[in-house]
Design an enzyme around this catalytic site. Sequence first.
Site, mmCIF file in Angstrom:
data_model
loop_
_atom_site.group_PDB
_atom_site.id
_atom_site.type_symbol
_atom_site.label_atom_id
_atom_site.label_comp_id
_atom_site.label_asym_id
_atom_site.label_seq_id
_atom_site.Cartn_x
_atom_site.Cartn_y
_atom_site.Cartn_z
ATOM 1 N N TYR A 52 -13.060 46.919 18.365
ATOM 2 C CA TYR A 52 -11.936 46.492 19.222
ATOM 3 C C TYR A 52 -11.607 45.020 19.017
ATOM 4 O O TYR A 52 -10.454 44.638 18.819
ATOM 5 C CB TYR A 52 -12.237 46.802 20.701
ATOM 6 N N ASN A 77 -11.350 58.139 28.012
ATOM 7 C CA ASN A 77 -10.314 59.129 27.692
ATOM 8 C C ASN A 77 -10.231 60.153 28.809
ATOM 9 O O ASN A 77 -11.069 60.162 29.713
ATOM 10 C CB ASN A 77 -10.655 59.850 26.382
ATOM 11 N N HIS A 103 -3.864 54.866 19.694
ATOM 12 C CA HIS A 103 -3.433 54.634 21.093
ATOM 13 C C HIS A 103 -2.226 53.688 21.147
ATOM 14 O O HIS A 103 -2.120 52.869 22.065
ATOM 15 C CB HIS A 103 -4.573 54.053 21.935
ATOM 16 N N HIS A 135 -11.938 46.284 25.557
ATOM 17 C CA HIS A 135 -13.084 46.225 24.653
ATOM 18 C C HIS A 135 -14.312 46.796 25.378
ATOM 19 O O HIS A 135 -14.687 46.274 26.431
ATOM 20 C CB HIS A 135 -13.322 44.764 24.273
HETATM 21 C C1 HEM Z 1 -15.657 57.688 23.123
HETATM 22 C C2 HEM Z 1 -14.877 57.395 22.124
HETATM 23 C C3 HEM Z 1 -13.630 56.573 22.270
HETATM 24 C C4 HEM Z 1 -12.827 56.383 23.349
HETATM 25 C C5 HEM Z 1 -12.974 56.946 24.732
HETATM 26 C C6 HEM Z 1 -11.770 55.494 22.945
HETATM 27 C C7 HEM Z 1 -10.754 55.067 23.783
HETATM 28 C C8 HEM Z 1 -9.770 54.188 23.432
HETATM 29 C C9 HEM Z 1 -8.677 53.781 24.251
HETATM 30 C C10 HEM Z 1 -8.439 54.237 25.667
HETATM 31 C C11 HEM Z 1 -7.919 52.930 23.548
HETATM 32 C C12 HEM Z 1 -6.624 52.290 24.009
HETATM 33 C C13 HEM Z 1 -6.887 50.987 24.685
HETATM 34 C C14 HEM Z 1 -5.600 50.423 25.202
HETATM 35 O O1 HEM Z 1 -4.967 51.083 26.058
HETATM 36 O O2 HEM Z 1 -5.219 49.321 24.768
HETATM 37 C C15 HEM Z 1 -8.529 52.783 22.274
HETATM 38 C C16 HEM Z 1 -8.049 51.973 21.273
HETATM 39 C C17 HEM Z 1 -8.716 51.763 20.117
HETATM 40 N N1 HEM Z 1 -9.869 52.385 19.693
HETATM 41 FE FE1 HEM Z 1 -10.947 53.692 20.693
HETATM 42 N N2 HEM Z 1 -11.940 55.163 21.641
HETATM 43 C C18 HEM Z 1 -13.084 55.796 21.195
HETATM 44 C C19 HEM Z 1 -13.649 55.697 19.949
HETATM 45 C C20 HEM Z 1 -13.306 54.753 19.043
HETATM 46 C C21 HEM Z 1 -14.023 54.476 17.854
HETATM 47 C C22 HEM Z 1 -15.291 55.202 17.405
HETATM 48 C C23 HEM Z 1 -13.380 53.450 17.243
HETATM 49 C C24 HEM Z 1 -13.723 52.753 15.962
HETATM 50 C C25 HEM Z 1 -14.889 52.746 15.398
HETATM 51 C C26 HEM Z 1 -12.241 53.108 18.046
HETATM 52 C C27 HEM Z 1 -11.307 52.150 17.737
HETATM 53 C C28 HEM Z 1 -10.215 51.850 18.490
HETATM 54 C C29 HEM Z 1 -9.236 50.867 18.106
HETATM 55 C C30 HEM Z 1 -9.241 50.052 16.827
HETATM 56 C C31 HEM Z 1 -8.295 50.806 19.128
HETATM 57 C C32 HEM Z 1 -7.066 49.914 19.225
HETATM 58 C C33 HEM Z 1 -7.455 48.728 20.080
HETATM 59 C C34 HEM Z 1 -6.399 47.681 20.181
HETATM 60 O O3 HEM Z 1 -5.580 47.534 19.265
HETATM 61 O O4 HEM Z 1 -6.416 46.969 21.190
HETATM 62 N N3 HEM Z 1 -12.234 53.907 19.135
HETATM 63 N N4 HEM Z 1 -9.667 53.567 22.208
#
Ligand code: HEM
Length: 750
Positions: A418, A203, A131, A395
């Site tokens: 997060y 999402n 993202h 988060h």
């Molecule tokens: C339902 C499943 C998921 C959804 C809807 C989702 C949604 C999102 C969204 C919208 C962001 C962007 C946030 C922003 O705009 O700053 C994001 C970032 C991220 N997601 Fe997910 N994600 C999902 C699953 C996962 C999983 C399973 C992991 C790890 C185990 C993960 C790890 C991350 C990480 C590391 C970031 C970057 C956060 C940051 O640097 O601030 N996500 N996710």
Amino acid sequence: MDPYKPAKIVMDALDKAVAKVTALLPPAIPGAPASEPPPVSPPDEPREPLPRKADQASPAARTPTGAETEAPADAVGQRGEYLTTGQGARLYDTDHSLKAGERGPTLLQDHHLREKITHFDHERIPERVVHARGAAAHGVFVGYGTAAKVCKAELFGKGTQTPVFVRFSTVVGSRGSADAVRDTRGFATKFYTGQGTFDLVGNNIPVFFIQDGIKFPDIIHAAKPHPDREIPQAQSAHDTFWDFVSLHTEATHHVMWQMSDRAIPRSYRMMEGFGIHTFRLVNAEGETALVKFHWKPRAGVHSLVWEEAQLINGVDPDFHRRDLADAIESGAFPQWELGIQVFPDTPKQTFEGIDLLDPTKIVPEELAPVQPIGMMTLNRNPTNFFAETEQVAFHPGHLVPGIDITDDPLLAARLFSYLDTQLTRLGGPNFAQIPINRPHAPVNDMFRDGFHQDAVHAGVAPYKPNTLDGGCPFMAGEGTAYIEVPQAVARSTKLRRSPASFADHLSQPRLFWRSLTPVEREHVVRAFTFELGKCYEQAIKERELQVLANVDGELCAQVAAGLGLPAPEPNQPAHQVTASPALSQLGRTWPPDGRTIGIVVDSDHLNGLRGLTGAITAAGMVPLIIAAHGGSLDDGLHAQRTFLTARSVEFDALLLAASPPPARDAPASRNGTGKPSPVDPRVVTMVEECFRHAKAIGGWGSAKAALEAAGATTGDPGVIVGDDPTEVLNHVIELLGTHRVWERFPTTVS
Ligand code: HEM
């Protein structure tokens, strides 16, 4: 005298001329960079920095611990009339290093040089691991009070207004990648509630690739560019992605959505949002319910067509970013209604046989209707991208009393991930003190020290229990504290395994396919064919075709035909499914607010155009006049685009007030008879593309020639030719209600 500075007399004359022209300009088209138009000559009188633009807002000026301050929000920006050092000492020169003589060596004692360069050297921080590319806006959420039956969180109370910050994003691409790629979109909302911050990190697709977060690195490594050449950027049309998803059938449901039009949204404003996981809500009586969150856009769910998306990525890689900011600046504030699907909190945590802990499954809205609980309006653009959009930290574990999690194993890994990633991305443990992340509730966490500690905590006893700080802070009672819902945990065996209910990977992909209209299915077929067609490895294509054969025979046959491969027979019995019409994007009408209408003119055919542009603006849309050259035209009108700078992808509909002849800068072009084209070839291309992309096209006067040159005729669906421009416009606005004129093209999929 500075030899490079133009004579003041010349600059003054130019400024006067610019002022004259500016006075004649029509109301501003969104996108101007500053709150005042700049003069031609650099100002020489000191003045405060310009105010921010009227469409912009900054995070509230709270203290690092969440307390309100008297300071206006822009007080955290740079101020004062004079350039200073980082310590506020005024400077008299920032263009020359301190040297031993004009031609001599630069001196180490030049503290201004070293401070300026050192800061610059450290301006970049790591981008998000996923993202990375996004855009954001400020807004407000107003509760309807209808959630009270199931949730005690104050933000859902009737009329309660909660400030929000929302960041939309693509998943796979780097921070500098293009917007209109085929990908899932993030939809993350930060609610600054009086009870603490609540983040709904969702999402625009209601299901996920994987059922267990331990596989997140695998799916992301497969989707990111190949590690050897680091290509392709921001795309899933490559071997590693299809290698993984064809082997990993639990991804199939998400892949079906990703190959549908949902993955190429027309605008962030026109996407649904989903919390995906099932959450547990608690009401004032302590009763619990399971829910799924949905955001429903007031503008409807609309998409690009694939060729249009590809063109956009070259012509305007910032398309979605620009669209969001321009819409807010022009007053077409995007709105979403928040809704919940509510399920009884039974020990099995299933509904109508669907496992609510499986994030690859939806519950069709026909089985559990989405009940509206509040409205969100985005009404201000960020003032500074880095400070706000880049540094915001969401988060899924940011929860408030009344909202709790379930045991979805995907969510469990997110709850760890997060905070962990943000420690690195934002440089230490104090990023909650960055203005955009500051809660709007008092913070008293006893966390101390660390990089970038902005707070100045008093006291000597940041531990509990203590008496030296008077026992502070105290524990809150049941009435106001966040308390996890007591849940029985079954006596069980420690193991690495999924429940049997997670084993069905193909019934809902079939349900999705069966719920689409023929034109939407045709797009899914083309997307699969495109993506697999870009893979090098035959084995991967054959493996994915086998997956598709088990989803639906026609889908598989059509994709196989496009790939020039035999369609395999299914090797599993097909699931019986009941279609869910709510999954289709088509069949309804929506308001046209914030849409862009291009108007092709030539300077001999401007009659009535002033009224027409006024009518478009009054309908909440943005008119852009496209002419042979920029600047002012007759009748007091101005061209915002030229045949050189315009491209069809910028417009939701096109109006032709004329068929302009080739302009001076037109490339040589011949029509079908080999004769020079009578219409400017860029205009012909614009009409051709709008026609092919199923957009409404209107024309009057001599417009027929351009239409014919583009192969469009008056009888074609969505091509409106008449004598009265206002009538033509009204018809076009009506067509915009359904977004595209799909009747123009017969489909090849049943
Ligand atoms: C339902 C499943 C998921 C959804 C809807 C989702 C949604 C999102 C969204 C919208 C962001 C962007 C946030 C922003 O705009 O700053 C994001 C970032 C991220 N997601 Fe997910 N994600 C999902 C699953 C996962 C999983 C399973 C992991 C790890 C185990 C993960 C790890 C991350 C990480 C590391 C970031 C970057 C956060 C940051 O640097 O601030 N996500 N996710």
